[in-house]
Design a protein around this motif. Structure first.
Motif, PDB file in Angstrom:
ATOM      1  N   HIS A 223       2.601 -47.823 -96.762  1.00  0.00           N
ATOM      2  CA  HIS A 223       2.927 -49.236 -96.925  1.00  0.00           C
ATOM      3  C   HIS A 223       4.116 -49.362 -97.885  1.00  0.00           C
ATOM      4  CE1 HIS A 223      -0.764 -51.045 -95.027  1.00  0.00           C
ATOM      5  NE2 HIS A 223      -1.102 -49.764 -95.115  1.00  0.00           N
ATOM      6  N   ILE A 224       5.223 -49.903 -97.379  1.00  0.00           N
ATOM      7  CA  ILE A 224       6.449 -50.031 -98.174  1.00  0.00           C
ATOM      8  C   ILE A 224       6.695 -51.506 -98.484  1.00  0.00           C
ATOM      9  CG2 ILE A 224       8.926 -49.580 -98.297  1.00  0.00           C
ATOM     10  CD1 ILE A 224       8.563 -47.352 -96.272  1.00  0.00           C
ATOM     11  N   ALA A 225       6.718 -51.851 -99.760  1.00  0.00           N
ATOM     12  CA  ALA A 225       7.031 -53.215-100.184  1.00  0.00           C
ATOM     13  C   ALA A 225       8.547 -53.364-100.298  1.00  0.00           C
ATOM     14  CB  ALA A 225       6.368 -53.520-101.525  1.00  0.00           C
ATOM     15  N   PHE A 226       9.074 -54.462 -99.742  1.00  0.00           N
ATOM     16  CA  PHE A 226      10.524 -54.656 -99.775  1.00  0.00           C
ATOM     17  C   PHE A 226      10.839 -56.137 -99.937  1.00  0.00           C
ATOM     18  CE2 PHE A 226       9.490 -55.607 -95.423  1.00  0.00           C
ATOM     19  CZ  PHE A 226      10.418 -56.538 -95.008  1.00  0.00           C
TER      20      PHE A 226
ATOM     21  N   ALA B 154       4.833 -47.741-101.660  1.00  0.00           N
ATOM     22  CA  ALA B 154       6.208 -47.335-101.936  1.00  0.00           C
ATOM     23  C   ALA B 154       7.153 -48.520-102.003  1.00  0.00           C
ATOM     24  CB  ALA B 154       6.683 -46.355-100.853  1.00  0.00           C
ATOM     25  N   MET B 155       8.341 -48.250-102.548  1.00  0.00           N
ATOM     26  CA  MET B 155       9.439 -49.202-102.575  1.00  0.00           C
ATOM     27  C   MET B 155      10.730 -48.395-102.620  1.00  0.00           C
ATOM     28  SD  MET B 155       9.151 -50.532-106.516  1.00  0.00           S
ATOM     29  CE  MET B 155       9.215 -49.367-107.898  1.00  0.00           C
ATOM     30  N   ILE B 156      11.843 -49.035-102.362  1.00  0.00           N
ATOM     31  CA  ILE B 156      13.150 -48.378-102.372  1.00  0.00           C
ATOM     32  C   ILE B 156      14.002 -49.067-103.415  1.00  0.00           C
ATOM     33  CG2 ILE B 156      15.213 -47.853-101.018  1.00  0.00           C
ATOM     34  CD1 ILE B 156      13.315 -48.023 -98.528  1.00  0.00           C
TER      35      ILE B 156
ATOM     36  N   HIS C 201      10.668 -44.532-103.831  1.00  0.00           N
ATOM     37  CA  HIS C 201       9.683 -44.372-104.906  1.00  0.00           C
ATOM     38  C   HIS C 201       8.291 -44.516-104.304  1.00  0.00           C
ATOM     39  CE1 HIS C 201      13.222 -45.227-107.316  1.00  0.00           C
ATOM     40  NE2 HIS C 201      12.550 -44.972-108.424  1.00  0.00           N
ATOM     41  N   ILE C 202       7.396 -43.595-104.640  1.00  0.00           N
ATOM     42  CA  ILE C 202       6.013 -43.668-104.181  1.00  0.00           C
ATOM     43  C   ILE C 202       5.101 -43.721-105.403  1.00  0.00           C
ATOM     44  CG2 ILE C 202       4.165 -42.515-102.907  1.00  0.00           C
ATOM     45  CD1 ILE C 202       6.231 -41.344-101.054  1.00  0.00           C
ATOM     46  N   GLY C 203       4.193 -44.696-105.416  1.00  0.00           N
ATOM     47  CA  GLY C 203       3.306 -44.875-106.552  1.00  0.00           C
ATOM     48  C   GLY C 203       2.466 -43.643-106.830  1.00  0.00           C
ATOM     49  N   LYS C 204       2.206 -43.399-108.098  1.00  0.00           N
ATOM     50  CA  LYS C 204       1.455 -42.209-108.499  1.00  0.00           C
ATOM     51  C   LYS C 204       0.026 -42.212-107.971  1.00  0.00           C
ATOM     52  CE  LYS C 204       4.158 -41.287-112.680  1.00  0.00           C
ATOM     53  NZ  LYS C 204       4.149 -41.168-114.164  1.00  0.00           N
ATOM     54  N   HIS C 205      -0.482 -43.392-107.623  1.00  0.00           N
ATOM     55  CA  HIS C 205      -1.847 -43.466-107.093  1.00  0.00           C
ATOM     56  C   HIS C 205      -1.880 -43.331-105.569  1.00  0.00           C
ATOM     57  CE1 HIS C 205      -3.288 -44.587-111.016  1.00  0.00           C
ATOM     58  NE2 HIS C 205      -2.462 -45.618-111.058  1.00  0.00           N
ATOM     59  N   SER C 206      -0.713 -43.230-104.943  1.00  0.00           N
ATOM     60  CA  SER C 206      -0.662 -43.193-103.481  1.00  0.00           C
ATOM     61  C   SER C 206      -1.049 -41.820-102.942  1.00  0.00           C
ATOM     62  CB  SER C 206       0.743 -43.552-102.996  1.00  0.00           C
ATOM     63  OG  SER C 206       0.853 -43.334-101.601  1.00  0.00           O
ATOM     64  N   ALA C 207      -1.675 -41.825-101.767  1.00  0.00           N
ATOM     65  CA  ALA C 207      -2.002 -40.573-101.075  1.00  0.00           C
ATOM     66  C   ALA C 207      -0.777 -39.947-100.424  1.00  0.00           C
ATOM     67  CB  ALA C 207      -3.075 -40.835-100.019  1.00  0.00           C
TER      68      ALA C 207
END
Length: 251
Positions: A27-30, A86-88, A217-223
């Motif tokens: 899931h990418i937030a933008f 994630a986000m960019i 960027h991928i969150g540290k809690h992400s799988a």
């Protein structure tokens, strides 16, 4: 500051990654920010960041993507809180506290100085060559809430910065002389300037202050944290085979 960021990125990449479960969507937030991203009335997402990341992750690495459109501040909050994967964006020390990234940017955008054409100190503005020149000259800047580059490179060295509620709002503020300058990437700036009908009241100078690096960027809690290495390798291959140039040429 740049040395600190390089150290933080190196440390972050050494942290253990959570294995990705096969078939789990990323899931990418933008934010709505043409031509990086844009979501149409039918929900379809376009933009060259969308196209680059979709090519690398979905088509070449087989990772299904879900694109989630939010205001930029909320995008960052969602990754921080683990609501989106994630986000960019550009790496900053703050973002390194809750997200992992890769060493090499997949895109760089030039940051150019904009001002009002009738500014009484226009000659001094045209002579600017660095952020420190802005500080020494006592110039003020307007930007939008959530601009990490501005916070770490302008506010952090004592330059007065006003934050607008949205990206499009900076241009009326600049035209109204609420601040002396805007520092922004021209391809993103001009659609907003034209939409506000401010072409005659905003001047793009030839002053390039910096180039902003963009990373996934991928969150540290992400799988999905383990995807960062394969993503960087895939983008490098896309650069060599001409895919990146073809995507950018389309915009």
């Amino acid at each position: 500051m740049r040395t600190l960021l390089r150290l933080l990125l190196a440390v972050a990449l050494l942290l253990p990654a959570v294995p990705c479960r096969a078939g789990q969507p990323l899931h990418i937030a933008f934010p709505e920010f043409w031509p990086f991203f844009s979501q149409g009335p039918d929900g379809a997402v376009t933009g060259f960041f969308h196209d680059i990341v979709t090519e690398a992750l979905e088509r070449r690495l087989g990772v299904p993507l879900v694109w989630e459109c939010y205001p930029w501040v909320r995008c960052q909050e969602r990754v921080r809180e683990g609501k989106s994967d994630a986000m960019i964006t550009a790496p900053t020390a703050e973002r390194a506290t809750y997200a992992l990234t890769h060493p090499t940017p997949f895109y760089r955008k030039e940051l150019v100085v904009f001002t009002a054409p009738g500014h009484p100190r226009l000659a001094e503005i045209l002579a600017l060559r660095s952020v420190q020149d802005i500080r020494r000259g006592g110039f003020s800047v307007v930007t939008y809430i959530g601009n990490g580059w501005s916070r770490e490179n302008l506010s952090a060295v004592g330059i007065p910065v006003q934050e607008s509620s949205c990206f499009e709002c900076v241009w009326p503020m600049l035209a109204a002389r609420r601040a002396d300058l805007v520092v922004e990437w021209p391809p993103a700036a001009w659609p907003g300037i034209r939409h506000a009908e401010l072409e005659d009241r905003v001047l793009q100078t030839g002053v390039v202050l910096d180039s902003m690096p963009f990373h996934l960027h991928i969150g540290k809690h992400s799988a999905h944290a383990a995807l960062l290495g394969p993503f960087e390798e895939t983008v490098a291959a896309m650069r060599v085979d001409g895919t990146l140039d073809r995507i950018l040429a389309g915009y």
